[in-house]
Motif scaffolding. Structure first.
Motif, mmCIF file in Angstrom:
data_model
loop_
_atom_site.group_PDB
_atom_site.id
_atom_site.type_symbol
_atom_site.label_atom_id
_atom_site.label_comp_id
_atom_site.label_asym_id
_atom_site.label_seq_id
_atom_site.Cartn_x
_atom_site.Cartn_y
_atom_site.Cartn_z
ATOM 1 N N LYS A 1 -17.650 -15.646 -48.407
ATOM 2 C CA LYS A 1 -17.984 -16.871 -49.140
ATOM 3 C C LYS A 1 -16.723 -17.540 -49.691
ATOM 4 O O LYS A 1 -16.599 -18.761 -49.671
ATOM 5 C CB LYS A 1 -18.938 -16.573 -50.293
ATOM 6 C CG LYS A 1 -20.339 -16.237 -49.888
ATOM 7 C CD LYS A 1 -21.155 -15.894 -51.126
ATOM 8 C CE LYS A 1 -22.454 -15.231 -50.805
ATOM 9 N NZ LYS A 1 -23.148 -14.770 -52.029
ATOM 10 N N ALA A 2 -15.801 -16.728 -50.193
ATOM 11 C CA ALA A 2 -14.565 -17.248 -50.791
ATOM 12 C C ALA A 2 -13.504 -17.576 -49.739
ATOM 13 O O ALA A 2 -12.417 -18.036 -50.084
ATOM 14 C CB ALA A 2 -14.009 -16.240 -51.793
ATOM 15 N N LYS A 3 -13.826 -17.310 -48.477
ATOM 16 C CA LYS A 3 -12.902 -17.553 -47.366
ATOM 17 C C LYS A 3 -11.637 -16.701 -47.457
ATOM 18 O O LYS A 3 -10.579 -17.067 -46.937
ATOM 19 C CB LYS A 3 -12.587 -19.031 -47.210
ATOM 20 C CG LYS A 3 -13.848 -19.870 -47.012
ATOM 21 C CD LYS A 3 -13.576 -21.137 -46.280
ATOM 22 C CE LYS A 3 -14.814 -21.987 -46.115
ATOM 23 N NZ LYS A 3 -15.884 -21.425 -45.338
ATOM 24 N N LEU A 4 -11.754 -15.554 -48.122
ATOM 25 C CA LEU A 4 -10.679 -14.564 -48.113
ATOM 26 C C LEU A 4 -10.758 -13.720 -46.842
ATOM 27 O O LEU A 4 -9.769 -13.121 -46.429
ATOM 28 C CB LEU A 4 -10.776 -13.656 -49.342
ATOM 29 C CG LEU A 4 -10.577 -14.352 -50.680
ATOM 30 C CD1 LEU A 4 -10.930 -13.417 -51.827
ATOM 31 C CD2 LEU A 4 -9.149 -14.839 -50.805
ATOM 32 N N LEU A 5 -11.952 -13.671 -46.269
ATOM 33 C CA LEU A 5 -12.190 -12.987 -45.008
ATOM 34 C C LEU A 5 -12.564 -14.024 -43.967
ATOM 35 O O LEU A 5 -13.085 -15.091 -44.305
ATOM 36 C CB LEU A 5 -13.342 -11.980 -45.148
ATOM 37 C CG LEU A 5 -13.130 -10.818 -46.099
ATOM 38 C CD1 LEU A 5 -14.418 -10.025 -46.268
ATOM 39 C CD2 LEU A 5 -12.021 -9.916 -45.600
ATOM 40 N N SER A 6 -12.327 -13.681 -42.713
ATOM 41 C CA SER A 6 -12.628 -14.582 -41.603
ATOM 42 C C SER A 6 -13.541 -13.862 -40.611
ATOM 43 O O SER A 6 -13.127 -12.861 -40.010
ATOM 44 C CB SER A 6 -11.323 -14.985 -40.912
ATOM 45 O OG SER A 6 -11.587 -15.538 -39.650
ATOM 46 N N MET A 7 -14.758 -14.373 -40.439
ATOM 47 C CA MET A 7 -15.660 -13.743 -39.477
ATOM 48 C C MET A 7 -15.108 -13.792 -38.054
ATOM 49 O O MET A 7 -15.224 -12.791 -37.336
ATOM 50 C CB MET A 7 -17.060 -14.361 -39.562
ATOM 51 C CG MET A 7 -18.080 -13.604 -38.729
ATOM 52 S SD MET A 7 -18.227 -11.823 -39.126
ATOM 53 C CE MET A 7 -19.223 -11.890 -40.613
#
Length: 116
Positions: free
Chosen positions: A72-78
């Motif tokens: 959600k926070a865009k700290l991770l990238s699917m």
């Protein structure tokens, strides 16, 4: 350096140490360490998307929340997680199926289907 330690009080976060023998990480994870120096202490942190793969494998509720909040926070990238998933050696077929199911559930929950 764990939760509730003087280290956490001073730096605002704590260390959740993990063995380098973690069985479920994508190939090349050692080359993506994030390194921070704290005085006399050098800390090696897993790159966040690599950590997400390991957390998907473990599958605990707190890990799922960590991943979902990171997405959600865009700290991770699917897309990065999907790519690294292809480079991951799983303990067995059951673990691989479980990880893929958890990722599918998160994509649906967070409406990330169009990203991959």
């Amino acid at each position: 350096m764990g939760q509730g330690s003087p280290f956490e009080d001073e730096y605002g976060y704590y260390v959740d140490a993990a063995s380098p023998d973690l069985p479920t990480l994508p190939d090349g994870w050692e080359d993506r360490f994030v390194i921070h120096d704290f005085g006399d202490v050098r800390a090696l942190f897993l790159e966040l998307n690599d950590a997400a793969i390991s957390k998907y494998a473990r599958g605990e509720i707190r890990d799922r929340v960590w991943i979902q909040e990171g997405l959600k926070a865009k700290l991770l990238s699917m897309p990065t997680i999907d790519y690294r998933l292809r480079e991951t050696a799983f303990l067995d077929e059951m673990e691989e199926k479980s990880v893929k199911q958890r990722i599918f559930e998160d994509k649906k929950l967070l409406n990330l289907d169009q990203e991959t």
